[in-house]
Scaffold this motif. Structure first.
Motif, PDB file in Angstrom:
ATOM      1  N   VAL A   1       1.065  -1.149   0.208  1.00 40.68           N
ATOM      2  CA  VAL A   1      -0.008  -0.128   0.061  1.00 40.68           C
ATOM      3  C   VAL A   1       0.842   1.217  -0.013  1.00 40.68           C
ATOM      4  O   VAL A   1       0.370   2.276  -0.229  1.00 40.68           O
ATOM      5  N   VAL A   2       2.038   1.151   0.424  1.00 40.39           N
ATOM      6  CA  VAL A   2       3.188   2.398   0.265  1.00 40.39           C
ATOM      7  C   VAL A   2       4.436   1.959  -0.126  1.00 40.39           C
ATOM      8  O   VAL A   2       4.731   0.666  -0.184  1.00 40.39           O
ATOM      9  N   ASP A   3       5.106   2.836  -0.930  1.00 44.98           N
ATOM     10  CA  ASP A   3       6.488   2.388  -1.294  1.00 44.98           C
ATOM     11  C   ASP A   3       7.747   2.653  -0.386  1.00 44.98           C
ATOM     12  O   ASP A   3       8.634   1.940  -0.565  1.00 44.98           O
ATOM     13  N   GLU A   4       7.430   3.720   0.621  1.00 48.92           N
ATOM     14  CA  GLU A   4       8.324   3.824   1.651  1.00 48.92           C
ATOM     15  C   GLU A   4       7.613   3.978   3.040  1.00 48.92           C
ATOM     16  O   GLU A   4       6.583   4.454   3.021  1.00 48.92           O
ATOM     17  N   ILE A   5       8.440   3.735   4.075  1.00 53.56           N
ATOM     18  CA  ILE A   5       7.921   4.224   5.328  1.00 53.56           C
ATOM     19  C   ILE A   5       8.926   4.961   6.024  1.00 53.56           C
ATOM     20  O   ILE A   5      10.151   4.606   5.945  1.00 53.56           O
ATOM     21  N   TRP A   6       8.426   6.133   6.468  1.00 50.93           N
ATOM     22  CA  TRP A   6       9.264   7.180   7.110  1.00 50.93           C
ATOM     23  C   TRP A   6       8.937   7.089   8.636  1.00 50.93           C
ATOM     24  O   TRP A   6       7.807   7.280   9.244  1.00 50.93           O
ATOM     25  N   PHE A   7       9.985   6.829   9.615  1.00 50.39           N
ATOM     26  CA  PHE A   7       9.560   6.882  10.963  1.00 50.39           C
ATOM     27  C   PHE A   7      10.072   8.329  11.202  1.00 50.39           C
ATOM     28  O   PHE A   7      11.246   8.840  11.287  1.00 50.39           O
ATOM     29  N   VAL A   8       9.003   9.048  11.831  1.00 53.11           N
ATOM     30  CA  VAL A   8       9.050  10.330  12.271  1.00 53.11           C
ATOM     31  C   VAL A   8       9.222  10.610  13.683  1.00 53.11           C
ATOM     32  O   VAL A   8       8.059   9.939  14.448  1.00 53.11           O
ATOM     33  N   VAL A   9      10.299  10.643  14.142  1.00 50.69           N
ATOM     34  CA  VAL A   9      10.785  10.642  15.396  1.00 50.69           C
ATOM     35  C   VAL A   9      10.209  12.129  16.306  1.00 50.69           C
ATOM     36  O   VAL A   9      10.408  13.346  15.828  1.00 50.69           O
ATOM     37  N   SER A  10       9.325  11.848  17.238  1.00 49.78           N
ATOM     38  CA  SER A  10       8.749  12.956  17.964  1.00 49.78           C
ATOM     39  C   SER A  10       9.695  13.604  18.839  1.00 49.78           C
ATOM     40  O   SER A  10      10.429  12.849  19.739  1.00 49.78           O
ATOM     41  N   PRO A  11       9.827  14.977  18.949  1.00 48.91           N
ATOM     42  CA  PRO A  11      10.694  15.410  19.792  1.00 48.91           C
ATOM     43  C   PRO A  11      10.188  15.349  21.266  1.00 48.91           C
ATOM     44  O   PRO A  11       9.026  15.268  21.516  1.00 48.91           O
ATOM     45  N   HIS A  12      10.897  15.910  22.316  1.00 50.11           N
ATOM     46  CA  HIS A  12      10.211  16.151  23.605  1.00 50.11           C
ATOM     47  C   HIS A  12       9.212  17.059  23.538  1.00 50.11           C
ATOM     48  O   HIS A  12       9.206  18.018  22.731  1.00 50.11           O
ATOM     49  N   ASN A  13       8.352  16.702  24.202  1.00 45.83           N
ATOM     50  CA  ASN A  13       6.921  17.555  24.450  1.00 45.83           C
ATOM     51  C   ASN A  13       7.050  18.511  25.756  1.00 45.83           C
ATOM     52  O   ASN A  13       7.094  17.891  26.861  1.00 45.83           O
ATOM     53  N   PRO A  14       7.083  19.894  25.539  1.00 47.36           N
ATOM     54  CA  PRO A  14       7.419  20.621  26.618  1.00 47.36           C
ATOM     55  C   PRO A  14       6.236  20.828  27.731  1.00 47.36           C
ATOM     56  O   PRO A  14       6.583  20.950  28.710  1.00 47.36           O
TER      57      PRO A  14
END
Length: 194
Positions: A32-45
């Protein structure tokens, strides 16, 4: 020209583990997708740091875990964005930066019930759509029959990063829970010990 299809897998990845990698690989195999990007979440203040490793260390662990995977990428896109980062803002930024890409949001079935509480959830559903992987103990959601919600048949993963961090603090082995290269990086940087 056909747009490239990218699945966006958001998370703190504190640390990335085989559950994340199995889900990503299963979605890729589904075609269903060609690539997967792991989006790393930063610190939530607005949240306590609660033994969240530094965002660059977590990004490094993701990069190490997927280094040999041509169709997977680690993304630090949210590191430069205003905090707290909302998924809808990140998606708006990504489509302006990559107009030739068709993005889909990957979420666990346990998040589907609360998805209507997300900022601009209707826009996310209409413009992007969701790829939903099964999670243990998920509650039913009215969105299950939405035309832009696609369920992915995948193993149910109940591996917890909390369990992994606790094992590290207690000096126990995390072999088979995370890739060996991730274990090596965690040891070298003495992560998750406090």
């Amino acid at each position: 020209m056909q747009k490239k299809k990218v699945g966006l897998f958001f998370g703190s990845f504190n640390p990335i583990h085989i559950g994340h990698l199995i889900i990503a690989n299963t979605i890729l195999e589904e075609g269903v997708v060609d690539e997967i990007w792991f989006v790393v979440s930063p610190h939530n203040p607005f949240k306590k740091q609660s033994n969240l490793a530094h965002e660059f260390d977590r990004l490094d662990l993701v990069e190490a875990a997927i280094a040999d995977q041509f169709h997977m990428k680690a993304s630090d896109i949210e590191f430069q964005m205003p905090k707290p980062s909302y998924t809808s803002d990140t998606l708006a930024y990504l489509i302006s930066k990559y107009p030739d890409t068709d993005f889909k949001l990957i979420i666990g079935q346990d998040n589907l019930k609360s998805f209507p509480k997300w900022k601009n959830h209707e826009v996310i559903l209409d413009q992007f759509g969701l790829l939903v992987y099964p999670r243990p103990h998920s509650k039913p959601s009215p969105l299950e029959n939405h035309p832009n919600v696609k369920f992915i048949e995948a193993p149910q993963m109940d591996i917890s990063a909390t369990f992994i961090r606790k094992a590290i603090r207690n000096g126990r082995s995390i072999k088979y829970l995370v890739p060996d290269i991730v274990i090596d990086r965690i040891k070298a940087k003495k992560l998750f010990l406090d």
